[in-house]
Design an enzyme around this catalytic site. Structure first.
Site, PDB file in Angstrom:
ATOM      1  CG  ASP A 142      -1.898   1.162   1.210  1.00 14.13           C
ATOM      2  OD1 ASP A 142      -2.937   1.007   0.543  1.00 14.13           O
ATOM      3  OD2 ASP A 142      -1.602   2.189   1.845  1.00 14.13           O
ATOM      4  CG  ASN A 161      -4.753  11.295  -5.336  1.00 16.42           C
ATOM      5  OD1 ASN A 161      -4.008  11.564  -6.280  1.00 16.42           O
ATOM      6  ND2 ASN A 161      -5.387  10.140  -5.230  1.00 16.42           N
ATOM      7  CG  ASP A 176      -4.032   9.173 -12.036  1.00 13.17           C
ATOM      8  OD1 ASP A 176      -4.422   8.626 -10.973  1.00 13.17           O
ATOM      9  OD2 ASP A 176      -4.789   9.720 -12.858  1.00 13.17           O
ATOM     10  CD  GLU A 233      -4.560   4.039  -1.465  1.00 12.35           C
ATOM     11  OE1 GLU A 233      -4.806   4.365  -0.304  1.00 12.35           O
ATOM     12  OE2 GLU A 233      -5.398   4.128  -2.388  1.00 12.35           O
TER      13      GLU A 233
END
Length: 488
Positions: free
Chosen positions: A359, A367, A376, A402
Site C-alpha cells: 500500500d 492526491n 496517477d 493504491e
C-alpha cells in the site's frame, strides 16, 4: 514484465493457429505428392547420366593403361632378345624407346630400372635420377606379384613441376628375384586432356582416382586438382572395397556443390573412373516446376496464416484490455486473482504460496495536495518499481486504489522479505514535492496443502496494516513479525 496468457486465451489461440496450420498442411500434401514423383524421375535421370560419364572415362583410361602394358611387354622382349640390353644406357635401346615415346603422346618417359633403383635405360634428358624411393620400384621388390602395378601421382624428378604416375612390371630371373623393373611414366596433364577431349557436359565432371581418394585426373580444372588427396565421403562407405560400380549423392569437397556421383572400377587396376552430375543443374527443370508450386502454396498459406495472426492479435489485445490495469500497466484485480488461482499455477506452486500486499503511504494526502494527475503518475512509477524487482514468474497486479498485490510461487519467507525490502527501497527513489514516496508491505506464506489464495491475501493484508501501525515504510510478515492482526 509480460504476464502469461490465461488458459482460456491459450486454448483460443491454439484453436485459431491449429485450424490455419491444418489448412496449410493440407495444401502442402497436395503439392508435395506431385513434387516427390517428379523429383524421383529427375534423380533417376541424373544417376543414369553420371554412370554414362563414368563408363566413358573408364573406357578411355583402360585403353591408355592397356597401351602402356603393351609397351612394357615390348620392352621386356627387347631386354630378352637384344644384346644391347646388357649395356647400360645403350644408344640403340634408347633410340627404340624414344621412338615409342614420340608415338605415344601421354608418355612422359620409359625406363628400365635395376634394383634397388638405378635406371639403366631411359628416354629422359641428362643424368637419370635414382628412383630407389619410388613406389613403382619398391612394390615389386617387396612382393612376388608379376601383375601390372599402377603407382600414385607424383612430381617428376627430371621434368620440372610435371605430374605423372608410373605403370610398371617386373622382370624376374629363374629364382624369382627381380632383375629389372620396366616403367612407363604417364604424363598426367596429357592423360587428363585425353580424358576430357570430347567431354563438354555443363556442370558435370569426370575423374580418375584411387580407392583411397588420390586424384590422377579431374576434368575440368585438371592441373589444379591432380595429385590431391581427398577424404572419401561418408556416402561412399556403403560400398565394400573392390565394388565394381555404384552411385551415390554427396557434396563435392572440390567445388562444394551437391553432386550425383557414379563410379566404375578400371579392370585389372585399383583405380576408379568417376563421373558426376551437378545436382542443382540436373534438377533445374524440376526446380522450376517446384518453385511455381511452392510459390502458389506459399501465397495461399501466407494469406491463411496472416488472417490467423490477425485473429490471434485481436484475441490477445482483447485479453490484454480485459486483464491489464489501464493506468499502471500491471494486471488488474480480476486477472491477477484468476491467474494466481489457475490450475496451472497451483500445480507449479510448490509447498508454499507467498503473497505481498503493498500500500502506498499517505496516498490520499498526495492526491489532495497535488492533484490526481500527480497521484496517477506516482502509481505508474510505483508499479514500474515493483515489476523491476520481481522475477519473470511472479504475478504483479493492482488490487485496488493504491494497493498492489504480488503473488510468488516457490519462494521462501526469507527471500520474500528481502525482495520486499528491495521494493521498498526502490519506491523511495520516487520523489514528490513533499518528499520520497514510501510503501507499507505485508507478507504472508501459507502451506499449499490446506491453505487457499484468499486466506493468504487476508493474512498479507493484515500484516500490511501492521506495517502501517508500525509507522509505515516498513515490511511485516504474518506469523513472524505479527502474531495478532489488527482489524482493518
Amino acid at each position: 514484465m509480460p504476464q502469461p496468457d490465461s488458459a482460456f486465451l491459450r486454448a483460443q489461440l491454439a484453436r485459431i493457429r491449429g485450424g490455419a496450420l491444418a489448412l496449410v498442411v493440407t495444401l502442402a500434401v497436395l503439392f508435395a505428392g506431385y513434387g516427390v514423383l517428379d523429383y524421383r524421375a529427375q534423380v533417376a535421370l541424373a544417376k543414369s547420366e553420371a554412370q554414362e560419364i563414368a563408363d566413358m572415362a573408364a573406357l578411355n583410361a583402360e585403353g591408355t593403361l592397356q597401351a602402356a602394358n603393351q609397351l612394357l611387354a615390348g620392352m621386356a622382349a627387347i631386354l630378352q632378345h637384344s644384346p644391347e640390353a646388357a649395356i647400360p644406357h645403350s644408344a640403340q635401346i634408347r633410340n627404340t624407346l624414344l621412338s615409342w615415346q614420340v608415338a605415344t603422346p601421354y608418355l612422359m618417359d620409359l625406363a628400365v630400372v635395376e634394383p634397388p633403383g638405378r635406371i639403366v635405360h631411359w628416354t629422359g634428358p641428362g643424368e637419370p635420377p635414382d628412383v630407389t624411393d619410388r613406389q613403382y620400384v619398391r612394390e615389386h621388390l617387396a612382393t612376388a606379384d608379376t601383375r601390372l602395378y599402377v603407382g600414385e601421382p607424383q612430381v617428376s624428378k627430371v621434368h620440372r613441376d610435371k605430374w605423372f604416375f608410373g605403370v610398371s612390371k617386373p622382370v624376374r630371373d629363374r629364382d624369382g628375384r627381380v632383375s629389372r623393373v620396366l616403367v612407363a611414366a604417364i604424363d598426367l596433364a596429357v592423360f587428363g586432356d585425353s580424358l576430357g577431349a570430347r567431354f563438354s557436359i555443363p556442370g558435370s565432371t569426370l575423374a580418375i582416382a584411387s580407392a583411397d581418394g588420390k586424384i590422377y585426373a579431374r576434368i575440368p580444372d585438371n592441373e589444379r586438382h591432380v595429385g590431391r588427396q581427398l577424404a572419401l565421403p561418408e556416402e561412399a562407405a556403403q560400398y565394400a572395397p573392390g565394388t565394381p560400380s555404384g552411385v551415390f549423392t554427396t557434396r563435392s569437397p572440390l567445388d562444394g556443390r551437391q553432386r550425383v556421383v557414379a563410379f566404375r572400377l578400371l579392370r585389372g587396376t585399383p583405380l576408379y573412373a568417376v563421373g558426376s552430375v551437378d545436382h542443382g543443374r540436373m534438377l533445374a527443370p524440376w526446380y522450376e516446376r517446384l518453385v511455381l508450386a511452392v510459390g502458389l502454396w506459399l501465397g495461399i498459406g501466407a494469406i491463411i496464416l496472416w488472417l490467423a495472426e490477425q485473429l490471434v492479435r485481436a484475441a490477445r489485445e482483447h485479453e490484454t484490455l480485459a486483464s491489464v490495469d489501464g493506468l499502471t500497466g500491471v494486471l488488474n484485480r480480476r486477472s491477477l486473482l484468476g491467474l494466481a488461482d489457475s490450475p496451472e499455477r497451483r500445480g507449479a506452486r510448490g509447498e508454499q504460496l507467498v503473497v505481498m500486499m503493498i500500500d502506498v503511504d499517505h496516498f490520499k494526502a498526495i492526491n489532495d495536495s497535488f492533484g490526481h494527475a500527480v497521484g496517477d503518475d506516482i502509481l505508474r512509477q510505483v508499479a514500474a518499481a515493483l515489476r523491476s524487482c520481481c522475477r519473470q514468474s511472479d504475478l504483479v497486479g493492482r488490487y485496488g486504489g493504491e494497493e498492489f498485490l504480488v503473488v510468488l510461487d516457490r519462494a521462501s519467507i526469507d527471500d520474500t522479505r528481502q525482495l520486499a525490502e528491495n521494493m521498498r527501497r526502490a519506491v523511495t527513489a520516487i520523489g514528490t514535492p513533499r518528499g520520497p514516496v514510501s510503501v507499507s508491505i505485508g507478507i504472508a506464506g501459507i502451506a499449499t496443502v490446506d491453505g487457499t489464495l484468499d486466506e493468504a491475501i487476508r493474512c498479507a493484508d493484515a500484516a500490511m496494516y501492521a506495517a502501517k501501525a508500525a509507522g509505515r515504510n516498513c515490511v511485516r510478515v504474518a506469523g513472524v513479525d505479527v502474531q495478532e492482526f489488527p482489524v482493518a
